[in-house]
Design a protein around this motif. Structure first.
Motif, mmCIF file in Angstrom:
data_model
loop_
_atom_site.group_PDB
_atom_site.id
_atom_site.type_symbol
_atom_site.label_atom_id
_atom_site.label_comp_id
_atom_site.label_asym_id
_atom_site.label_seq_id
_atom_site.Cartn_x
_atom_site.Cartn_y
_atom_site.Cartn_z
ATOM 1 N N TRP A 6 -39.556 -61.236 47.022
ATOM 2 C CA TRP A 6 -38.400 -60.877 47.843
ATOM 3 C C TRP A 6 -37.618 -59.797 47.109
ATOM 4 N N LYS A 7 -37.404 -58.667 47.778
ATOM 5 C CA LYS A 7 -36.721 -57.540 47.157
ATOM 6 C C LYS A 7 -35.824 -56.828 48.152
ATOM 7 N N THR A 8 -34.765 -56.228 47.612
ATOM 8 C CA THR A 8 -33.965 -55.336 48.435
ATOM 9 C C THR A 8 -34.770 -54.062 48.644
ATOM 10 N N PHE A 9 -34.337 -53.244 49.556
ATOM 11 C CA PHE A 9 -35.031 -51.990 49.848
ATOM 12 C C PHE A 9 -35.154 -51.126 48.585
ATOM 13 N N ALA A 45 -30.724 -51.972 54.525
ATOM 14 C CA ALA A 45 -29.761 -53.066 54.405
ATOM 15 C C ALA A 45 -30.425 -54.427 54.220
ATOM 16 N N CYS A 46 -31.747 -54.500 54.347
ATOM 17 C CA CYS A 46 -32.461 -55.779 54.409
ATOM 18 C C CYS A 46 -32.983 -56.256 53.066
ATOM 19 N N LEU A 47 -33.247 -57.558 53.039
ATOM 20 C CA LEU A 47 -34.049 -58.167 51.987
ATOM 21 C C LEU A 47 -35.453 -58.285 52.572
ATOM 22 N N ARG A 63 -38.293 -59.509 57.163
ATOM 23 C CA ARG A 63 -37.082 -58.954 56.571
ATOM 24 C C ARG A 63 -35.888 -59.780 57.036
ATOM 25 N N VAL A 64 -34.923 -59.908 56.146
ATOM 26 C CA VAL A 64 -33.688 -60.617 56.435
ATOM 27 C C VAL A 64 -32.581 -59.575 56.558
ATOM 28 N N LEU A 65 -31.928 -59.570 57.701
ATOM 29 C CA LEU A 65 -30.840 -58.632 57.961
ATOM 30 C C LEU A 65 -29.501 -59.329 57.752
ATOM 31 N N PRO A 66 -28.602 -58.706 57.011
ATOM 32 C CA PRO A 66 -27.280 -59.303 56.796
ATOM 33 C C PRO A 66 -26.494 -59.417 58.103
ATOM 34 N N PRO A 67 -25.512 -60.301 58.133
ATOM 35 C CA PRO A 67 -24.667 -60.381 59.327
ATOM 36 C C PRO A 67 -23.993 -59.038 59.574
#
Length: 161
Positions: A6-9, A45-47, A63-67
């Motif tokens: 799991w990594k940030t962009f 902006a995603c993880l 990918r996980v998108l922040p609120p």
């Protein structure tokens, strides 16, 4: 067995980014025959979750998108399992990984997905409920689904009805 990263962009290597783009293109554009802009501006902006097999091939991605990026809630998107692993539990493992990461990053918040309608039952077994009507997304019926903030990530959904 997949090995999860799991990594940030900004943390993704060029090879990891290429692997993710290639798998997304293979599934969404070629297999599902959807012409759409995959580079939607959300990736920075995603993880990013990458599931590699023992040979180093990318087999699963999400990918996980922040609120506030796509929805008011944090969301999970671009869920992909390579064709050769479908029906073997990789999708379940991927969703559990993504849900656990989302819960850890945004405790106390519900999470949202835009699900292909044919997978609605699968996501319900993971604790998501349908919200709203069916809609067309690049020629494929979709429905928005929401998991409550207190959703329990099931150990296994294989036995669920």
């Amino acid at each position: 067995m997949l090995h999860w990263i799991w990594k940030t962009f900004d943390q993704l290597s060029l090879e990891q980014l290429y692997d993710a783009i290639r798998l997304r293109q293979q599934v969404f554009v070629i297999e599902q025959e959807c012409l759409y802009p995959d580079a939607d501006g959300f990736d920075p902006a995603c993880l990013h979750g990458l599931g590699y097999d023992n040979e180093g091939a990318l087999m699963a991605y999400a990918r996980v998108l922040p609120p506030g990026v796509r929805y008011a809630e944090p969301s999970i998107g671009r869920l992909i399992v390579a064709e050769q692993l479908r029906g073997k539990g990789a999708g379940e493992a991927l969703m559990k990984q993504a849900m656990a990461r989302t819960t850890a990053l945004y405790p106390g918040m519900p999470m949202r997905i835009s699900a292909q309608a044919r997978l609605e039952r699968f996501y319900r077994r993971l604790g998501f409920i349908s919200v709203g009507d069916l809609y067309d997304d690049t020629g494929i019926p979709h429905v928005d689904m929401l998991a409550p903030a207190d959703v329990q990530i099931p150990l296994s959904i294989k036995e669920a009805p």
